[in-house]
Every structure is written in structure tokens, then in C-alpha cells.
Scaffold this active site. Sequence first.
Site, PDB file in Angstrom:
ATOM      1  N   GLU A   1      53.813  34.050   9.994  1.00  0.00           N
ATOM      2  CA  GLU A   1      52.530  34.786   9.995  1.00  0.00           C
ATOM      3  C   GLU A   1      52.720  36.211   9.504  1.00  0.00           C
ATOM      4  O   GLU A   1      53.675  36.893   9.900  1.00  0.00           O
ATOM      5  CB  GLU A   1      51.968  34.793  11.418  1.00  0.00           C
ATOM      6  CG  GLU A   1      50.470  34.728  11.457  1.00  0.00           C
ATOM      7  CD  GLU A   1      49.949  33.403  10.905  1.00  0.00           C
ATOM      8  OE1 GLU A   1      49.466  33.400   9.758  1.00  0.00           O
ATOM      9  OE2 GLU A   1      50.037  32.385  11.612  1.00  0.00           O
TER      10      GLU A   1
ATOM     11  N   ASP B   1      53.259  36.326   4.121  1.00  0.00           N
ATOM     12  CA  ASP B   1      52.950  35.961   2.718  1.00  0.00           C
ATOM     13  C   ASP B   1      52.764  37.185   1.828  1.00  0.00           C
ATOM     14  O   ASP B   1      53.176  37.169   0.669  1.00  0.00           O
ATOM     15  CB  ASP B   1      51.787  34.970   2.588  1.00  0.00           C
ATOM     16  CG  ASP B   1      50.439  35.459   3.090  1.00  0.00           C
ATOM     17  OD1 ASP B   1      50.392  36.509   3.771  1.00  0.00           O
ATOM     18  OD2 ASP B   1      49.429  34.784   2.805  1.00  0.00           O
TER      19      ASP B   1
ATOM     20  N   SER C   1      24.715  26.232  -0.619  1.00  0.00           N
ATOM     21  CA  SER C   1      25.559  25.766   0.482  1.00  0.00           C
ATOM     22  C   SER C   1      24.692  25.117   1.539  1.00  0.00           C
ATOM     23  O   SER C   1      23.695  25.699   1.975  1.00  0.00           O
ATOM     24  CB  SER C   1      26.330  26.930   1.115  1.00  0.00           C
ATOM     25  OG  SER C   1      26.964  26.472   2.302  1.00  0.00           O
TER      26      SER C   1
ATOM     27  N   GLY D   1      39.766  31.559  11.630  1.00  0.00           N
ATOM     28  CA  GLY D   1      41.165  31.703  11.235  1.00  0.00           C
ATOM     29  C   GLY D   1      41.737  30.409  10.676  1.00  0.00           C
ATOM     30  O   GLY D   1      42.950  30.239  10.585  1.00  0.00           O
TER      31      GLY D   1
ATOM     32  N   SER E   1      40.682  29.199   7.681  1.00  0.00           N
ATOM     33  CA  SER E   1      40.597  29.319   6.227  1.00  0.00           C
ATOM     34  C   SER E   1      39.466  28.556   5.572  1.00  0.00           C
ATOM     35  O   SER E   1      39.659  27.879   4.565  1.00  0.00           O
ATOM     36  CB  SER E   1      41.928  28.908   5.597  1.00  0.00           C
ATOM     37  OG  SER E   1      42.531  30.044   5.097  1.00  0.00           O
ATOM     38  N   SER E   2      38.287  28.710   6.120  1.00  0.00           N
ATOM     39  CA  SER E   2      37.125  28.164   5.408  1.00  0.00           C
ATOM     40  C   SER E   2      36.959  28.875   4.071  1.00  0.00           C
ATOM     41  O   SER E   2      36.451  28.297   3.107  1.00  0.00           O
ATOM     42  CB  SER E   2      35.855  28.313   6.244  1.00  0.00           C
ATOM     43  OG  SER E   2      35.427  29.659   6.331  1.00  0.00           O
TER      44      SER E   2
ATOM     45  N   GLU F   1      39.317  36.261  -3.869  1.00  0.00           N
ATOM     46  CA  GLU F   1      39.217  36.857  -2.523  1.00  0.00           C
ATOM     47  C   GLU F   1      39.646  38.326  -2.553  1.00  0.00           C
ATOM     48  O   GLU F   1      39.017  39.177  -1.926  1.00  0.00           O
ATOM     49  CB  GLU F   1      40.057  36.043  -1.533  1.00  0.00           C
ATOM     50  CG  GLU F   1      39.859  36.502  -0.099  1.00  0.00           C
ATOM     51  CD  GLU F   1      40.008  35.386   0.928  1.00  0.00           C
ATOM     52  OE1 GLU F   1      39.894  34.196   0.584  1.00  0.00           O
ATOM     53  OE2 GLU F   1      40.228  35.724   2.101  1.00  0.00           O
TER      54      GLU F   1
ATOM     55  N   ASP G   1      46.900  30.845   2.291  1.00  0.00           N
ATOM     56  CA  ASP G   1      45.768  29.973   2.596  1.00  0.00           C
ATOM     57  C   ASP G   1      45.390  29.112   1.397  1.00  0.00           C
ATOM     58  O   ASP G   1      45.132  27.916   1.520  1.00  0.00           O
ATOM     59  CB  ASP G   1      44.554  30.808   3.022  1.00  0.00           C
ATOM     60  CG  ASP G   1      44.817  31.628   4.277  1.00  0.00           C
ATOM     61  OD1 ASP G   1      45.885  31.442   4.897  1.00  0.00           O
ATOM     62  OD2 ASP G   1      43.956  32.452   4.623  1.00  0.00           O
TER      63      ASP G   1
HETATM   64  P1  ADP Z   1      37.975  32.012   7.631  1.00  0.00           P
HETATM   65  O1  ADP Z   1      38.568  31.870   6.272  1.00  0.00           O
HETATM   66  O2  ADP Z   1      38.982  32.256   8.699  1.00  0.00           O
HETATM   67  O3  ADP Z   1      37.068  30.887   8.009  1.00  0.00           O
HETATM   68  P2  ADP Z   1      36.712  34.287   6.393  1.00  0.00           P
HETATM   69  O4  ADP Z   1      35.966  35.439   6.948  1.00  0.00           O
HETATM   70  O5  ADP Z   1      37.918  34.543   5.579  1.00  0.00           O
HETATM   71  O6  ADP Z   1      37.048  33.334   7.630  1.00  0.00           O
HETATM   72  O7  ADP Z   1      35.730  33.419   5.498  1.00  0.00           O
HETATM   73  C1  ADP Z   1      34.472  33.031   6.025  1.00  0.00           C
HETATM   74  C2  ADP Z   1      33.396  33.269   4.974  1.00  0.00           C
HETATM   75  O8  ADP Z   1      33.567  32.334   3.889  1.00  0.00           O
HETATM   76  C3  ADP Z   1      31.997  33.013   5.480  1.00  0.00           C
HETATM   77  O9  ADP Z   1      31.474  34.147   6.122  1.00  0.00           O
HETATM   78  C4  ADP Z   1      31.250  32.666   4.202  1.00  0.00           C
HETATM   79  O10 ADP Z   1      30.911  33.828   3.501  1.00  0.00           O
HETATM   80  C5  ADP Z   1      32.296  31.935   3.399  1.00  0.00           C
HETATM   81  N1  ADP Z   1      32.186  30.476   3.571  1.00  0.00           N
HETATM   82  C6  ADP Z   1      33.125  29.639   4.063  1.00  0.00           C
HETATM   83  N2  ADP Z   1      32.700  28.356   4.046  1.00  0.00           N
HETATM   84  C7  ADP Z   1      31.454  28.367   3.544  1.00  0.00           C
HETATM   85  C8  ADP Z   1      30.456  27.358   3.266  1.00  0.00           C
HETATM   86  N3  ADP Z   1      30.677  26.074   3.525  1.00  0.00           N
HETATM   87  N4  ADP Z   1      29.285  27.777   2.716  1.00  0.00           N
HETATM   88  C9  ADP Z   1      29.043  29.071   2.466  1.00  0.00           C
HETATM   89  N5  ADP Z   1      29.933  30.055   2.708  1.00  0.00           N
HETATM   90  C10 ADP Z   1      31.119  29.730   3.240  1.00  0.00           C
HETATM   91 MG    MG Z   2      39.629  33.396   5.236  1.00  0.00          MG
END
Ligand code: ADP
Ligand code: MG
Length: 398
Positions: free
Chosen positions: A43, A46, A77, A139, A141-142, A175, A187
Site C-alpha cells: 500500500e 505504487d 451512467s 476504496g 477502485s470504482s 485520473e 488500480d
Molecule cells: P473509488 O475508486 O475508491 O471507488 P473514487 O473517488 O476514486 O473512489 O472514484 C469514485 C468516483 O468515480 C465517483 O464519485 C464517480 O465520479 C466515478 N464513478 C465510479 N463508478 C461510476 C459509475 N458507475 N457511474 C458514474 N460514475 C462513476
Molecule cells: Mg479511485
Amino acid sequence: MTADPAPAAPATPDGITALFRDTYGTEPEGVWAAPGRVNLIGEHTDYNDGFVMPFALPHTTLVAAARRNDRILAVRSADQPGPVVELALEGIGPGRARPAGVPAWTAYPAGVAWALREAGHPIGGASLVVRSTVPVGAGLSSSAALEVGTALALDGLHGLGLTGPGLARAGQRAENAYVGVPSGIMDQMASACCTAGHVLHLDTRALTFRQVPFDMAAAGLRLLVVDTRVQHSLADSGYAERRASCEAGAEALGVPALRDIPAGSLEEALGRLSDPVLRRRVRHVVTENARVAEAAALLREGRPHALGPVLTAGHASLRDDFEVSCPELDLVVATATAAGALGARMTGGGFGGSAVVLVEAGAAERVGKAVTEAAAAAGHPVPRTFTTTPSPGARRLR
Ligand code: ADP
Ligand code: MG
């Protein structure tokens, strides 16, 4: 203007295909998927050119997409309210003000389109619909799932022939330079390059990796992911500040990155730093890289149970030396280990988000319950806990 509610769409290839049809009146040319990730160990290494060991979650971001011939990137979305957003490809660039009414999340797909063009890829217009099962802001990685899913869809539509690291670099560039988050490459590499049943032992300097088998079921183990459902306001500034400290440490020690301080030289290196905070930051990164090597060796030797103490030592280092944990994460780790887990640690950037807990299969339920009860008793949000296993990386579904 009243915002449209988020459209209802099942997170399946059929569900997202139907939403694409409703949105654009045509069929998508394909459906792609990119997963979220958890990091087993490694952690805040990277962005120090170091080593990490994430694996892909079964949770994915689906992207349905088709080309269009008007040089517009259209995005929608199913996880966000609002109608389709249309952006002229030529108008997308970092530092340009987001037009009124364009939601912030669109910076991720727009940033990927920009990053691919910047890297010399001849992409044209495209219509996209996304739908994710990756918890957002936990956390896990969406953001990388959205970036890599977008990059893979554009790669598929326009025949770019990108490799996993190429997809990951476009996501990271989006990003860093477009969204404005100074994240490392872990990620995106995890989302792009992981394979089912394996952890990704990644050298973030060379972007070379080995797929290391991690068959928890065969070893009678389970990995719990505990999403604390808290995200402290320090998350962004704290991350940038730690990054700056690491760069200062490397410069003071005369190396390109902290990755270049081997564990055997740590004491000597620390002796050359007068600032106690900097010493702690450097010690975390150097010892964490050593823990990744140790974890990889244990997995190669078929001793996954022995990972437990390595994980817990990693947490102590993040808590005490790197100072990126928080009371909610510390309570998860303390409770899980006291309840008989083999080991536990925060995962991801910290200041909230999720923890991972390694347990014997028979203890999983008891440990999970203890963690939930302890959070409730402390007045913390009730965490969301699930069992997980290394899942496939980014891929085309249809
Ligand atoms: P994490 O990566 O830990 O989930 P982040 O703050 O790095 O948190 O990323 C979250 C952001 O990514 C959301 O606030 C949004 O802007 C974007 N995001 C992620 N997934 C989606 C989705 N399915 N549709 C729209 N925006 C998304
Ligand atoms: Mg993220």
C-alpha cells in the site's frame, strides 16, 4: 431543470444492452467489463515505483458502446441521475472548465478519451452507457473500473490493439491529468491485467507482473472485505501530502524513488534523515515493499496461512508510520485479529474505505459478526462485509 432519476437497468449484459437501446435507439456494438480490486499487500508503494499485490473483485463496471460519426463522446451512467451527456471530442482537454450541467463523473470517460488521443490513438466518436456493481468511494477502485472499462470499449470500437498496461496507462493519465487525482498505477493495472484465481505481483516501475495463484478455497481460507462506509475529508489532501513526503524522502536520499532503498539499507538510510516524520514515511514504504516480496514467497511456497501476520504488520505500518488509517479501520483490524482472524489490514488509500481480513473458512462468520458488532458498539457506521475471491480482469463480454 429537474434531474432525471438514474435509469433502472440490471447490471447484466442484457440489462445494459436494453438501456443502451432505450438511450440511443440503436444496438451497442459490444459490451465490455472491467473490475474493481482489493489490494492484498503493498500500500502506497505504487507511486514510489514499488511493488503491489492486488486482485480483481467479481464486482465490475459494464460498458455498452457503439461508434458514431459525429466526433461526439456521448455518455450515460445507470448509477447517476441525469440524461445523456454529449461532449465534442475536440473540446475535451484538462484545465478547461466543465460546462454548466455536465456532471463531475463524466470526467472519467472524457479523460480516457482525451488520454487515448494524447497517446496518438485515432479514436472517433462513441456512445457509451455504463453500469457498475463496484461500491463507489469504498476504496475498491470504482474509478479505475470506469476508466479501464471505457478504455477497453474505445479500444474495441476503434481497433486500437492496446495491451493491459496500455489500457492502464490511459486510465491513470485520465485520473491524474484530467480528473486531477494524483493516484499511482496499481488500480488501473489491477483492473486491466488481473486473472481469476491469481493475485497480480506487479512491479510498478517496469509494469511487469507475475500472476501468482491464490486458491483460498483449496487452502480452507476466506478473504473478507469490510467496507467501513466512512470516507474522511483528509482522503484527498492526505494522499497528495504523503506522495510529496515520499518524493522529498527519495530526493534527500539521492535515489530516483524510495523503491531504490533495499530493506537491508533501511537503517543506514534512516540515519541520514533528520525529520522524524520523513523517517516514518520512508520506513513504511521500504518495509512494505519487503512485505510484498515476503507475501509472494509465501504464496509460491504454498503457505497462504502465513500471510496473516504479514497483513497485520502492514496495517501497523500504515497506522503508525504512514499515518493513513483511521479509528474505524483500526477497530476492524483489532477486532478481527482478536476474534481469531489470521491477519487483517486496511486496503486502498486509507482515511476510510475498506479493510481485508484473512480467516480460516470456519471462522469467517464469527469474525464478520464480531467486526459488525464492534462497529455498532463504537457508534461507527455498520460496515458492509463480503467474502471475495480473485476474479477475472477487464474483458469483452459480447
Ligand atoms: P473509488 O475508486 O475508491 O471507488 P473514487 O473517488 O476514486 O473512489 O472514484 C469514485 C468516483 O468515480 C465517483 O464519485 C464517480 O465520479 C466515478 N464513478 C465510479 N463508478 C461510476 C459509475 N458507475 N457511474 C458514474 N460514475 C462513476
Ligand atoms: Mg479511485
